[in-house]
Design a protein around this motif. Sequence first.
Motif, PDB file in Angstrom:
ATOM      1  N   SER A 120      -3.623   2.283  -2.617  1.00 50.21           N
ATOM      2  CA  SER A 120      -4.009   2.132  -1.199  1.00 50.21           C
ATOM      3  C   SER A 120      -4.726   0.793  -1.036  1.00 50.21           C
ATOM      4  N   TRP A 133     -20.409   2.109  -4.116  1.00 49.87           N
ATOM      5  CA  TRP A 133     -19.729   2.024  -5.409  1.00 49.87           C
ATOM      6  C   TRP A 133     -18.202   2.065  -5.292  1.00 49.87           C
ATOM      7  N   GLY A 177      -9.318   6.593   4.897  1.00 54.19           N
ATOM      8  CA  GLY A 177      -9.881   7.568   3.961  1.00 54.19           C
ATOM      9  C   GLY A 177     -11.153   8.192   4.520  1.00 54.19           C
ATOM     10  N   GLU A 235      -3.966   8.138   1.749  1.00 60.90           N
ATOM     11  CA  GLU A 235      -4.991   8.760   2.599  1.00 60.90           C
ATOM     12  C   GLU A 235      -4.483   8.935   4.025  1.00 60.90           C
ATOM     13  N   SER A 253       0.826  -1.207   0.000  1.00 59.05           N
ATOM     14  CA  SER A 253       0.000   0.000   0.000  1.00 59.05           C
ATOM     15  C   SER A 253       0.863   1.260   0.000  1.00 59.05           C
ATOM     16  N   LYS A 261     -13.037   7.491  -3.986  1.00 54.90           N
ATOM     17  CA  LYS A 261     -12.344   6.220  -4.043  1.00 54.90           C
ATOM     18  C   LYS A 261     -10.932   6.370  -3.474  1.00 54.90           C
ATOM     19  N   LEU A 262     -10.456   5.291  -2.900  1.00 54.56           N
ATOM     20  CA  LEU A 262      -9.052   5.218  -2.504  1.00 54.56           C
ATOM     21  C   LEU A 262      -8.184   5.413  -3.738  1.00 54.56           C
ATOM     22  N   ARG A 263      -6.975   5.918  -3.541  1.00 58.63           N
ATOM     23  CA  ARG A 263      -6.006   5.855  -4.627  1.00 58.63           C
ATOM     24  C   ARG A 263      -5.739   4.375  -4.900  1.00 58.63           C
ATOM     25  N   ARG A 264      -5.426   4.042  -6.138  1.00 52.67           N
ATOM     26  CA  ARG A 264      -5.328   2.613  -6.481  1.00 52.67           C
ATOM     27  C   ARG A 264      -4.126   1.914  -5.853  1.00 52.67           C
ATOM     28  N   ASP A 316     -11.892  13.266 -13.297  1.00 54.58           N
ATOM     29  CA  ASP A 316     -12.587  13.169 -12.011  1.00 54.58           C
ATOM     30  C   ASP A 316     -11.801  12.231 -11.095  1.00 54.58           C
ATOM     31  N   ASP A 331     -12.021  11.998  -7.774  1.00 51.31           N
ATOM     32  CA  ASP A 331     -12.871  11.458  -6.699  1.00 51.31           C
ATOM     33  C   ASP A 331     -12.070  11.104  -5.447  1.00 51.31           C
ATOM     34  N   GLN A 332     -11.332  12.067  -4.941  1.00 47.13           N
ATOM     35  CA  GLN A 332     -10.527  11.830  -3.751  1.00 47.13           C
ATOM     36  C   GLN A 332     -11.292  12.253  -2.492  1.00 47.13           C
ATOM     37  N   PHE A 333     -10.918  11.662  -1.378  1.00 51.84           N
ATOM     38  CA  PHE A 333     -11.503  12.093  -0.115  1.00 51.84           C
ATOM     39  C   PHE A 333     -11.110  13.548   0.129  1.00 51.84           C
ATOM     40  N   ARG A 342     -13.302  15.549  -3.624  1.00 53.83           N
ATOM     41  CA  ARG A 342     -12.619  16.572  -4.395  1.00 53.83           C
ATOM     42  C   ARG A 342     -11.938  15.980  -5.623  1.00 53.83           C
ATOM     43  N   ASP A 356      -6.547   1.349   4.843  1.00 61.20           N
ATOM     44  CA  ASP A 356      -6.654   2.537   3.997  1.00 61.20           C
ATOM     45  C   ASP A 356      -8.113   2.958   3.801  1.00 61.20           C
TER      46      ASP A 356
END
Lengths: 435, 435, 435, 435
Positions: free
Chosen positions: D346, D50, D355, B425, B421, D341-344, D307, D309-311, D299, D351
């Motif tokens: 994470s 989702w 988040g 975050e 990981s 979504k988590l960064r890929r 997009d 789509d971060q926390f 954000r 994680d």
Amino acid sequence: MTHPFFEGIAPVRYEGPDSDSPLAYRHYNPDEIVMGKRMEDHLRFAVAYWHSFAWEGGDPFGGQTFERPWYPQDQMKMAQVKADCAFDMFDILGQPYFCWHDADIRPEGADFAESHARFESIIDIFEQKMATRPVKLLWGTANMFGHRRWMAGASTNPDPDVFAYAAATVKMCMDATHRLGGENYVLWGGREGYETLLNTDLTAELDHMGRFLNMVVEYKHKIGFKGTILVEPKPQEPSKHQYDYDVATCYGFLQKYGLEQEVKLNIEQGHAILAGHSFEHELALAASLGVLGSIDMNRNDYQSGWDTDQFPNNVPEVALAYYHILKAGGFTTGGTNFDAKLRRQSLDAHDLIAGHVGAMDICARGLKAAAAMIEDGGLEDALAERYAGWSTPEAQALLDSDFDSIFARVHAGKIVPQPRSGRQEQLENYVNWFV
Amino acid sequence: MTHPFFEGIAPVRYEGPDSDSPLAYRHYNPDEIVMGKRMEDHLRFAVAYWHSFAWEGGDPFGGQTFERPWYPQDQMKMAQVKADCAFDMFDILGQPYFCWHDADIRPEGADFAESHARFESIIDIFEQKMATRPVKLLWGTANMFGHRRWMAGASTNPDPDVFAYAAATVKMCMDATHRLGGENYVLWGGREGYETLLNTDLTAELDHMGRFLNMVVEYKHKIGFKGTILVEPKPQEPSKHQYDYDVATCYGFLQKYGLEQEVKLNIEQGHAILAGHSFEHELALAASLGVLGSIDMNRNDYQSGWDTDQFPNNVPEVALAYYHILKAGGFTTGGTNFDAKLRRQSLDAHDLIAGHVGAMDICARGLKAAAAMIEDGGLEDALAERYAGWSTPEAQALLDSDFDSIFARVHAGKIVPQPRSGRQEQLENYVNWFV
Amino acid sequence: MTHPFFEGIAPVRYEGPDSDSPLAYRHYNPDEIVMGKRMEDHLRFAVAYWHSFAWEGGDPFGGQTFERPWYPQDQMKMAQVKADCAFDMFDILGQPYFCWHDADIRPEGADFAESHARFESIIDIFEQKMATRPVKLLWGTANMFGHRRWMAGASTNPDPDVFAYAAATVKMCMDATHRLGGENYVLWGGREGYETLLNTDLTAELDHMGRFLNMVVEYKHKIGFKGTILVEPKPQEPSKHQYDYDVATCYGFLQKYGLEQEVKLNIEQGHAILAGHSFEHELALAASLGVLGSIDMNRNDYQSGWDTDQFPNNVPEVALAYYHILKAGGFTTGGTNFDAKLRRQSLDAHDLIAGHVGAMDICARGLKAAAAMIEDGGLEDALAERYAGWSTPEAQALLDSDFDSIFARVHAGKIVPQPRSGRQEQLENYVNWFV
Amino acid sequence: MTHPFFEGIAPVRYEGPDSDSPLAYRHYNPDEIVMGKRMEDHLRFAVAYWHSFAWEGGDPFGGQTFERPWYPQDQMKMAQVKADCAFDMFDILGQPYFCWHDADIRPEGADFAESHARFESIIDIFEQKMATRPVKLLWGTANMFGHRRWMAGASTNPDPDVFAYAAATVKMCMDATHRLGGENYVLWGGREGYETLLNTDLTAELDHMGRFLNMVVEYKHKIGFKGTILVEPKPQEPSKHQYDYDVATCYGFLQKYGLEQEVKLNIEQGHAILAGHSFEHELALAASLGVLGSIDMNRNDYQSGWDTDQFPNNVPEVALAYYHILKAGGFTTGGTNFDAKLRRQSLDAHDLIAGHVGAMDICARGLKAAAAMIEDGGLEDALAERYAGWSTPEAQALLDSDFDSIFARVHAGKIVPQPRSGRQEQLENYVNWFV
Ligand SMILES: [Co+2]
Ligand SMILES: [Co+2]
Ligand SMILES: [Co+2]
Ligand SMILES: [Co+2]
Ligand SMILES: [Co+2]
Ligand SMILES: [Co+2]
Ligand SMILES: [Co+2]
Ligand SMILES: [Co+2]
């Protein structure tokens, strides 16, 4: 034809601008002489295995839309079908080159050895197919961005095991490129960058990337590969920041790691746009710096902020690109690759051919316009006139001078600059006389 | 106070976060010790003469909105009033530094000699004012973008006369900077770039720019100036393309012209954003490359595509900037300049003070958060853990190895990377514990 | 010719594509019949007084570069010289229309009454000049963004006095437009928006803007003006946010204030791009919503984030614009205005003519390509085929149906959609057969 | 806990800002009273099924990176595991709401009937799980963008069969939302837009979309669903253009189809940014127009054009968002969803919790700062003072007046506007006193 996928689609021929066929070349006439050279030899078109055969129509919000006889792609027998269909398409289009990533042509194996064996068996097939056809390999490359092992980079990964895996992968792909007579070897570092600086050691990662690229060059010389090593700049996507941001960034990197004589660049229109540049800017700068290698002639949508990788369709833009390529002497080992994908709603075999035919015609028109401008010389004349002042001995003396002596002359009122028109609109009109 | 312009505004003092004054420092406490050093000595704030005193509130669609006692600015007596008001403001704010362009401080003369004489007479005034105050000069610079003579570039102009005029101008400004004890000399090449490639000889212009910057360095050594030569990157605006695009581009340029040991960069948040980068990216990259010099701490609006040059107001962003500056050892000759302008509707003297006070407080909060993160060490620990694999002798041996031997080990199944990981975050949360 | 400014430049004539004159029309042939109408009557070109005569070459980082016989512009006698030169240029170009802002044509007076008197005296001159020439007024408008009184908006200003001043100004400009036989009246709200939400009452400002536009419509009917009231969308610049953001936003605003039958839009390519749209998107949407009025055919640079207002120079883009205009029936009161400015380095009278000549040729080429596509019908046929399913009675019944009954049919397996190719590449190729 | 996936992670508790736990709430204290209401009741947090459970870590250049016990997701038994883990996470976080798309919770069946049956069986499981827990459904929605049948739109598809399939799908999801006591029903039209205008009938598609949304409203009333119908604006991605571009565009659409009293908006920060707006702009505009419904508080990266789509992680930004929500009266049926979504990279269960915990703390800090500004009243006071002129009877009379009478007064010199400072910097400083 070896497979019914393209059934009903005849080899595409040059029929001239008045053709009424949807799939004829209206402008691309391979044997037509432009500036003393066959059009085919100028443009050196290549089809990309990746987007044309491996990509299934997915995007971040939706999955596969295409239905191809070579799906599902995780089976070796399907890789054979894919190769058959790919070479069928090369026969239809008659373009002189193609390109691949390792991952495009074979399914990943359970381990490196199996992946390697699968790869080699497809390369064998390619070798056989190429033996009976004129189509050649413009370049090979390794996909070091798709599999989860690469998620944090290949040569720049925090884990040295990934660096090693990358080295083994590139060796494998360089060997195959060499075996197939490829004219270049490409590296695109889609994961060589970062998602957040918070977890990134920039200095270490750049040093590892510099060392890796030196290893590529060392290996090239070891095996006697005569082709060009190319790096493909892109500013971001999938990474938030990619180290090979643009031409200027790559040039700084190459200098820092002593590679500016060994490595050239593969420049893509879409990536130029993402980096905030025009395509002609990136080409002109690379030419000026001596690192212009090859191009990916696929555009981005100007209203979308990601890499749309569309087939080119704007002649005036393409003409300026070839103008700078011709000014730089034209391609040597490089060529015009379409790193372009169909829109995901373009489901049919017909669409795949239409995308390429339209793109090749656009490039042919652009090339001819560029050549006409070169031959007319209007832009070069305008440049010569605008910079004429620098041709004088006085101007050269100025450059060898120093601030104190220049100051003295300016202060004495001996130098009073007079602005002259830059004539931008007239030059833009001039270009439009040719496109 | 020498002029009634700021009448009624007392010198700004540190009053702590619970102050109820609109114009107190709530966080900027110059004598507070942060990581063993006074806050003032960390931040090294500078006020920019340009935006604060010379800019009149115009934008591309409207003219002057401000009404200042030193307007109209084309009269020498008004330049004296402007200087009086500027030093009044320095007295009010108590910031340790200021900066100027030649054009900010004196009206253009009828010829170079007159411009020069006017300039010197204002420098005399500055010298007198500085003799009785603690305020110092962070840097001087030449405005080689405003007057029509510079429209096609200064050192990159197609006309060698403009190159000469630029040389004379920079010599004049370097001399004055040296006389006033300035700690740096800055070059921002707002017109060193192009509007269209059609009329531009990239190679010639870059060579001329490289030679010019070498002349700057030669002159620095000739006069014994000990300060730092700084170049300020910006991607575009007013030019369509500016040669000093971003940190990476400047670094490539410095290497090409042999200047990477002589010249550092002045990095502006707004310009980072225009170039498609975060401010911390530009800072971290410059630090990694050894060319981090000084900063312009003014932000752009993220929804506007031009350089809005606003005072900073976001603590989390500013904290990350100072984090990278502190990691790189902090400023030496550099400092925190506000190359920031009031919004053109902010008409009052009060607004001018409020803009600076808010900005200085934001920077103080950012600095303290950054120092706390450095002292806590959480981010450095996470980095060390993530890259731990590279500390082993095996990893270093890998870098000294070659593709064939690595391939053999990977192929034998001895290297199978296991993704871990990246913890983005959690690290972002960590930062928020400090801001 | 009334003034030597354009000395040596003859009236521009159509000479065909093989002309070797730098200032001939190669494609714009006013009398050529396209789709049954003279080309001039399709295109309805207008020259903008603003950019061509009032703008002095300044940008945010530099002042005037042009030198014109009508400078300085703060003198009434110079306004007369400017009018002479403007009409000289109309004689040279032979375009059928021109446009103005009040501020373009007269210097601001000491108070409204003086500004008004000056304005009227120039309108008198225009009336005389127009009496002996074919040139007509496409539209008039009020500059309510340049002077500092407008800095916080005109109709949306927090100060009702500014609203009143705006009302008086627009009445004056509408009266003059009516007197000169203008065919439209335009409002561009460059300051109707905000710099920061922190000091903005959105609801009040939008209501005031809605009321103001209703007053415009009321006044139009009162004076019997038969032209069209046009609003020009732009997303931002100079404002951070402009209320008339884009076509869709304007349409929502017009509906809310009951104006969608009374007001149409003047759509500019550059503003479309700033708003994240293509020009053809804005045109097609406006046509679909019934509010397509007129166009400003000046492009932005795709790599610059501000309004560059350049002359058009890309035929494929322009062709798609006219395609949507022709599909919508062509212009009625609207036309093709060039709200375009020379680059600030284009200093010469020749450049001013060249910018317009090139633009008019590009538009002529675009129009002819668009007409050819309309006449060929290929795109309309493709649309008809793609949407054929909606022409059936079943499809119309579906629209009159409800979720429960549709669900029953889908659930029973009676409706199983089958994706069909969108054929984007083939359609893009099709367009290229015509440009 | 029903599944070992989150093993070792205890329920997250409020521990205050000095907690040293990586997974404690430092600021989110559900029972703390803010402006007379519990913090939980203000914020109304929701977790998105989702991104948190269905998304596998892929991006346009790479596949799955996550490894979850509920993969592969094409099996119904895995859908049960996924539900178990999802509700385990809800137990750990303690947030009051969750949200789903149909496609998130069940694998697609061979036909609609099977998909429906699978969906219902998961809804049964949800119903059981919700019976014993406080967690509620904020909203349900249908994924009409992922499957290839939707590639050319759902309600706007050229094929009426797809419209019908969409109607059946939405009915199914509305029924389930109603059954589970959902407080809203959301529609996001990711494919309701176009890839190219060349194959698009804008008018027909918009009319179909308008009719479809009316059918949604009709069905809501038929079944007695008391929740709010929400549309989520987004400008583009995956589409080149999405019809629900932004708040202003949606409002124009709702008016045109008579829905502005029936439908509200779900506004996402990331989508605001993609549309060229700030989040607070979209919120303030929606509030002003009466269509503010709910938010997706995730954000985008300001330097990426898609997009992300971060926390959320920036308190000053979030504070301004809640300021506008509180000014509008706070949420009614809406809430704060994390469509993040988590960064890929994470990869870990940790994680996923981190988040959300960080995001909830950021929102809590933002809410408290916003409430403090509301209670202090400084911004409202500044607004009242700035617009005070409009409160007079004279100002209201002005609005009821006409151009002729206003002109007379202005012309007579009775109205001479005097610009006043907009005080932007001081107001920005003010906000920083609270964040
Ligand atoms: Co690409
Ligand atoms: Co590429
Ligand atoms: Co700046
Ligand atoms: Co700066
Ligand atoms: Co414009
Ligand atoms: Co315009
Ligand atoms: Co989103
Ligand atoms: Co969302």
